[in-house]
Design a protein around this motif. Structure first.
Motif, short mmCIF file in Angstrom:
data_model
loop_
_atom_site.label_atom_id
_atom_site.label_comp_id
_atom_site.label_asym_id
_atom_site.label_seq_id
_atom_site.Cartn_x
_atom_site.Cartn_y
_atom_site.Cartn_z
N MET A 1 0.82 -1.21 0.00
CA MET A 1 0.00 0.00 0.00
C MET A 1 0.86 1.27 0.00
N LEU A 2 1.99 1.22 0.68
CA LEU A 2 2.89 2.37 0.65
C LEU A 2 3.48 2.56 -0.74
N ALA A 3 3.80 1.46 -1.43
CA ALA A 3 4.34 1.55 -2.79
C ALA A 3 3.33 2.21 -3.71
N ARG A 4 2.07 1.87 -3.56
CA ARG A 4 1.01 2.50 -4.37
C ARG A 4 0.97 4.01 -4.12
N SER A 5 1.08 4.41 -2.84
CA SER A 5 1.04 5.83 -2.52
C SER A 5 2.21 6.58 -3.13
N VAL A 6 3.39 5.95 -3.11
CA VAL A 6 4.58 6.58 -3.70
C VAL A 6 4.37 6.77 -5.20
N ILE A 7 3.84 5.74 -5.86
CA ILE A 7 3.58 5.83 -7.30
C ILE A 7 2.60 6.96 -7.61
N GLU A 8 1.55 7.08 -6.80
CA GLU A 8 0.55 8.12 -7.04
C GLU A 8 1.12 9.51 -6.79
N MET A 9 1.95 9.65 -5.75
CA MET A 9 2.51 10.96 -5.43
C MET A 9 3.56 11.40 -6.45
N THR A 10 4.27 10.44 -7.05
CA THR A 10 5.29 10.78 -8.05
C THR A 10 4.74 10.90 -9.46
N GLY A 11 3.44 10.60 -9.61
CA GLY A 11 2.80 10.76 -10.92
C GLY A 11 3.25 9.75 -11.96
N THR A 12 3.63 8.54 -11.53
CA THR A 12 4.10 7.52 -12.47
C THR A 12 3.11 6.37 -12.62
N THR A 13 1.84 6.66 -12.36
CA THR A 13 0.84 5.59 -12.45
C THR A 13 0.62 5.13 -13.88
N GLY A 14 0.99 5.97 -14.85
CA GLY A 14 0.77 5.60 -16.25
C GLY A 14 1.83 4.68 -16.82
N THR A 15 2.93 4.49 -16.11
CA THR A 15 3.99 3.59 -16.60
C THR A 15 3.60 2.14 -16.37
N GLY A 16 4.35 1.23 -16.99
CA GLY A 16 4.04 -0.19 -16.84
C GLY A 16 4.16 -0.66 -15.40
N TYR A 17 5.30 -0.35 -14.77
CA TYR A 17 5.47 -0.80 -13.38
C TYR A 17 4.54 -0.02 -12.45
N GLY A 18 4.23 1.24 -12.82
CA GLY A 18 3.32 2.02 -12.00
C GLY A 18 1.93 1.44 -11.98
N THR A 19 1.46 0.96 -13.12
CA THR A 19 0.14 0.34 -13.20
C THR A 19 0.07 -0.91 -12.34
N VAL A 20 1.15 -1.71 -12.39
CA VAL A 20 1.20 -2.95 -11.60
C VAL A 20 1.19 -2.63 -10.11
N LEU A 21 2.04 -1.69 -9.69
CA LEU A 21 2.11 -1.35 -8.27
C LEU A 21 0.83 -0.68 -7.79
N GLU A 22 0.19 0.08 -8.67
CA GLU A 22 -1.08 0.70 -8.30
C GLU A 22 -2.13 -0.37 -8.04
N PHE A 23 -2.14 -1.42 -8.87
CA PHE A 23 -3.08 -2.52 -8.67
C PHE A 23 -2.75 -3.31 -7.41
N LEU A 24 -1.47 -3.66 -7.23
CA LEU A 24 -1.08 -4.46 -6.08
C LEU A 24 -1.28 -3.71 -4.76
N GLY A 25 -1.19 -2.38 -4.82
CA GLY A 25 -1.35 -1.58 -3.61
C GLY A 25 -2.77 -1.21 -3.29
N GLU A 26 -3.73 -1.58 -4.15
CA GLU A 26 -5.14 -1.41 -3.81
C GLU A 26 -5.39 -2.17 -2.51
N PRO A 27 -5.97 -1.52 -1.49
CA PRO A 27 -6.10 -2.17 -0.17
C PRO A 27 -6.67 -3.59 -0.21
N LEU A 28 -7.76 -3.78 -0.97
CA LEU A 28 -8.35 -5.11 -1.06
C LEU A 28 -7.37 -6.10 -1.67
N VAL A 29 -6.67 -5.70 -2.73
CA VAL A 29 -5.72 -6.59 -3.39
C VAL A 29 -4.53 -6.88 -2.48
#
Length: 499
Positions: A296-324
C-alpha cells in the motif's frame, strides 16, 4: 427522428429528476436549530443506551440513527433509509478488509509466528532495553492484530519478562500497551482508521504511511519514556506467577501461560498445538506482517510521483489497492502459516473459518456506525456542525480530535468515537487536500483513544491482567492513553503545518 427526440427528452427528464433528487437529499431537512437538536439527541441516545443501559453498541447506533432522523424532520417511512444505505456501503468498503486482516492475524498466532517474533526480539535484547523491545514487538505484531488479541498475546510475555528482570511489570507493560493502542487508533487495517478513511474519502496508503510516521514518536514518548515515571508513582511487585501459573515450563509467548480468562486460554491452546508442527521463521513472519504495508505504501509513492501511467506504476497501483494487498497477504499467509508449517488444506480452511466469528460484532458495529454517519450527512446535520466549526475558527484537525475525544470519554468506545467524529467532520473533508484528509483521519484516531476509564472494557482488561486497583489503573493505563492521544495530536498538527 421523432422517437429519437422523444427518447432524448425522456433521458433528459430522467437526468433532471435524478439531479433534483440529489439536491433534495443534499439539502438540510430542517432549520439549523432543529438539526443541532437532532445531532445532540441522536448522540445522547447512543451514550445513554451504551453507558447506562449497557446496550450493545450496534443496537444503540441503530436507535440513535432513528432518533436523529426523526428529530431532523425525515419522514417516518424514510427514517432508516439513509442508515441502511450507509451500513451497506460501509460494510462493502471496510468489512472485507477487516475480514482479510482477521485471517492474517489468526494464522499468524496459531502458527506460532507471533511467538517467533516475540522470542527472537527478546533473545537479542539486553535487559536494560527490554521496555523498548516490548514497544517494538507490540508495534510489529499490532499491525494485523486487533487490540484485545494483542493484549491477550502480550500480557503473559510482559509478566514473564518482569518476573525474570525482578522489575515492576509497569516498566515493560506500558510500552507494550502503548504500541498496541497507537496502532489500534492510527493505522489501518484496524477498524477505526479504516472507517474514518472510508467516511472522509481519504487515501488509505497515504494515511497508512502518515499513521506509521505519527505512531513512532507517539509510542516512544507514551511507552518506554513514560513508563519510567509511572513505575515510581505505582509500585507493583515483580509477578510471582503469570496469570496464576508458574512459567517454569516455558520461556515466552501466549503459550507459556494458562488460566486467566477465556482469551488467555485460547492463546494457550493455540500455541501449544502449533509447537507440534514447524514454526515459521522470524523473517517469514515479519515479512507477512509487513507485506500489505509495503504494497500500500508503494502505491502511494507511485501516485505521489505521478508515475501511475507507466508499466510498473500500473502494476504497483493494482497491487497496492487495499483489497488486493490484503488478499495477496492472506494467500501468502495460507502458505507461510498453513501448509508451509505442516497443516493440511482442510485444517487451513478450518482456521480461516474460525477467524470470522470473533469479528462478527465488530463488523456490525462498524456497519451501524456507517449508517449513523450517513444519516448525519443526508439530514444536513453534518453540514450544519461543520459550518459551525468553520465559523468558530477551529482547525479541522483540532476539531476532529476534540469531537472524537468527547465521544470517547462519554461512551468508552474508540470505534463509536471514530464513527461519530468522522460523520460530523465528513463535510469539512470534501475540500481538503489528500494529505490533510489523511491527517484528519489520524487526528480523529488520536482523539478516539483519549482517557480510557471505567466505561471502557480495555480499562478493566488491563486492571485485571496487572492486578491493579482502580486508582492504580487510572494512574497508569488511563494516563498513558491520554498522553498517547495528546502526543499523537501534536505530531499530526506539526505535520499539518509543514506538508
Amino acid at each position: 427522428m421523432f422517437q429519437t427526440a422523444l427518447s432524448q427528452a425522456a433521458l433528459s427528464q430522467a437526468a433532471l429528476s435524478q439531479a433534483t433528487l440529489a439536491q433534495a437529499a443534499a439539502a438540510p431537512t430542517a432549520s439549523t436549530p432543529q438539526l443541532v437538536l437532532a445531532a445532540v439527541a441522536g448522540i445522547a441516545v447512543i451514550i445513554v443506551l451504551i453507558v447506562w443501559l449497557k446496550m450493545h453498541p450496534f443496537l444503540a447506533l441503530v436507535l440513535g440513527s432513528g432518533v436523529l432522523a426523526a428529530v431532523a424532520g425525515i419522514g417516518l417511512t424514510d427514517t432508516f433509509t439513509s442508515f441502511s444505505t450507509g451500513l451497506g456501503s460501509t460494510v462493502a468498503g471496510v468489512g472485507v478488509l477487516i475480514a482479510l486482516g482477521s485471517i492474517i492475524g489468526k494464522l499468524l498466532i496459531d502458527s506460532g509466528g507471533a511467538d517467533r517474533i516475540v522470542d527472537t526480539i527478546l533473545d537479542r535484547t539486553p535487559a536494560r532495553r527490554l521496555p523498548w523491545a516490548m514497544a517494538l514487538i507490540a508495534f510489529v505484531i499490532g499491525i494485523p492484530l486487533f487490540f484485545e488479541v494483542g493484549v491477550v498475546l502480550l500480557i503473559p510475555v510482559v509478566m514473564i519478562v518482569a518476573r525474570r528482570m525482578r522489575a515492576n511489570p509497569i516498566l515493560v507493560g506500558i510500552p507494550a500497551l502503548a504500541g498496541l493502542s497507537a496502532l489500534h487508533g492510527l493505522v489501518p487495517p484496524h477498524p477505526g482508521p479504516l472507517l474514518a478513511i472510508d467516511a472522509l474519502g481519504a487515501n488509505l496508503g497515504l494515511t497508512l504511511g502518515l499513521g506509521l510516521l505519527v505512531a513512532i514518536p507517539t509510542v516512544i514518548i507514551s511507552g518506554p519514556l513514560l513508563a519510567i515515571p509511572l513505575t515510581r508513582w505505582v509500585k507493583l511487585p515483580p509477578p510471582v506467577s503469570v496469570l496464576g501459573m508458574s512459567d517454569d515450563a516455558g520461556t515466552s509467548g501466549g503459550g507459556t501461560s494458562g488460566g486467566g480468562d477465556a482469551g488467555a486460554g485460547t492463546a494457550t491452546t493455540t500455541t501449544s498445538t502449533s509447537t507440534a508442527r514447524r514454526t515459521p521463521s522470524f523473517g517469514v513472519s515479519v515479512l507477512v506482517v509487513l507485506l500489505p504495508v509495503i504494497l500500500m505504501l508503494a502505491r502511494s509513492v507511485i501516485e505521489m510521483t505521478g508515475t501511475t501511467g507507466t508499466g510498473y506504476g500500473t502494476v504497483l497501483e493494482f497491487l497496492g489497492e487495499p483489497l488486493v494487498a490484503l488478499l495477496i497477504t492472506s494467500l501468502v499467509a495460507l502458505v507461510a502459516f498453513g501448509t508451509g508449517v505442516g497443516r493440511t488444506l482442510q485444517q487451513v480452511s478450518d482456521l480461516v473459518g474460525s477467524s470470522f466469528a470473533p469479528i462478527a460484532g465488530i463488523l456490525l458495529i462498524v456497519g451501524a456506525g456507517g449508517g449513523f454517519k450517513q444519516t448525519l450527512v443526508d439530514s444536513g446535520v453534518g453540514d450544519v456542525i461543520a459550518s459551525g466549526i468553520a465559523d468558530a475558527g477551529i482547525t479541522p484537525l483540532l476539531a476532529g480530535w476534540m469531537v472524537a475525544a468527547l465521544i470517547r470519554i462519554a461512551t468508552g468506545s474508540a470505534t463509536v468515537a471514530t464513527i461519530t467524529a468522522a460523520g460530523i467532520m465528513a463535510p469539512l473533508a470534501t475540500g481538503l487536500e489528500p494529505t490533510q484528509a489523511a491527517l484528519l483521519v489520524l487526528a480523529i484516531g488520536a482523539g478516539s483513544v483519549f482517557l480510557s476509564h471505567v466505561n471502557d472494557a480495555g480499562f478493566w482488561l488491563v486492571k485485571e491482567y496487572f492486578g491493579m486497583t482502580v486508582g492504580q489503573t487510572f494512574k497508569t493505563w488511563s494516563l498513558m492513553e491520554s498522553v498517547l492521544s495528546v502526543v499523537a495530536l501534536v505530531v499530526v498538527l506539526v505535520l499539518g503545518a509543514f506538508i
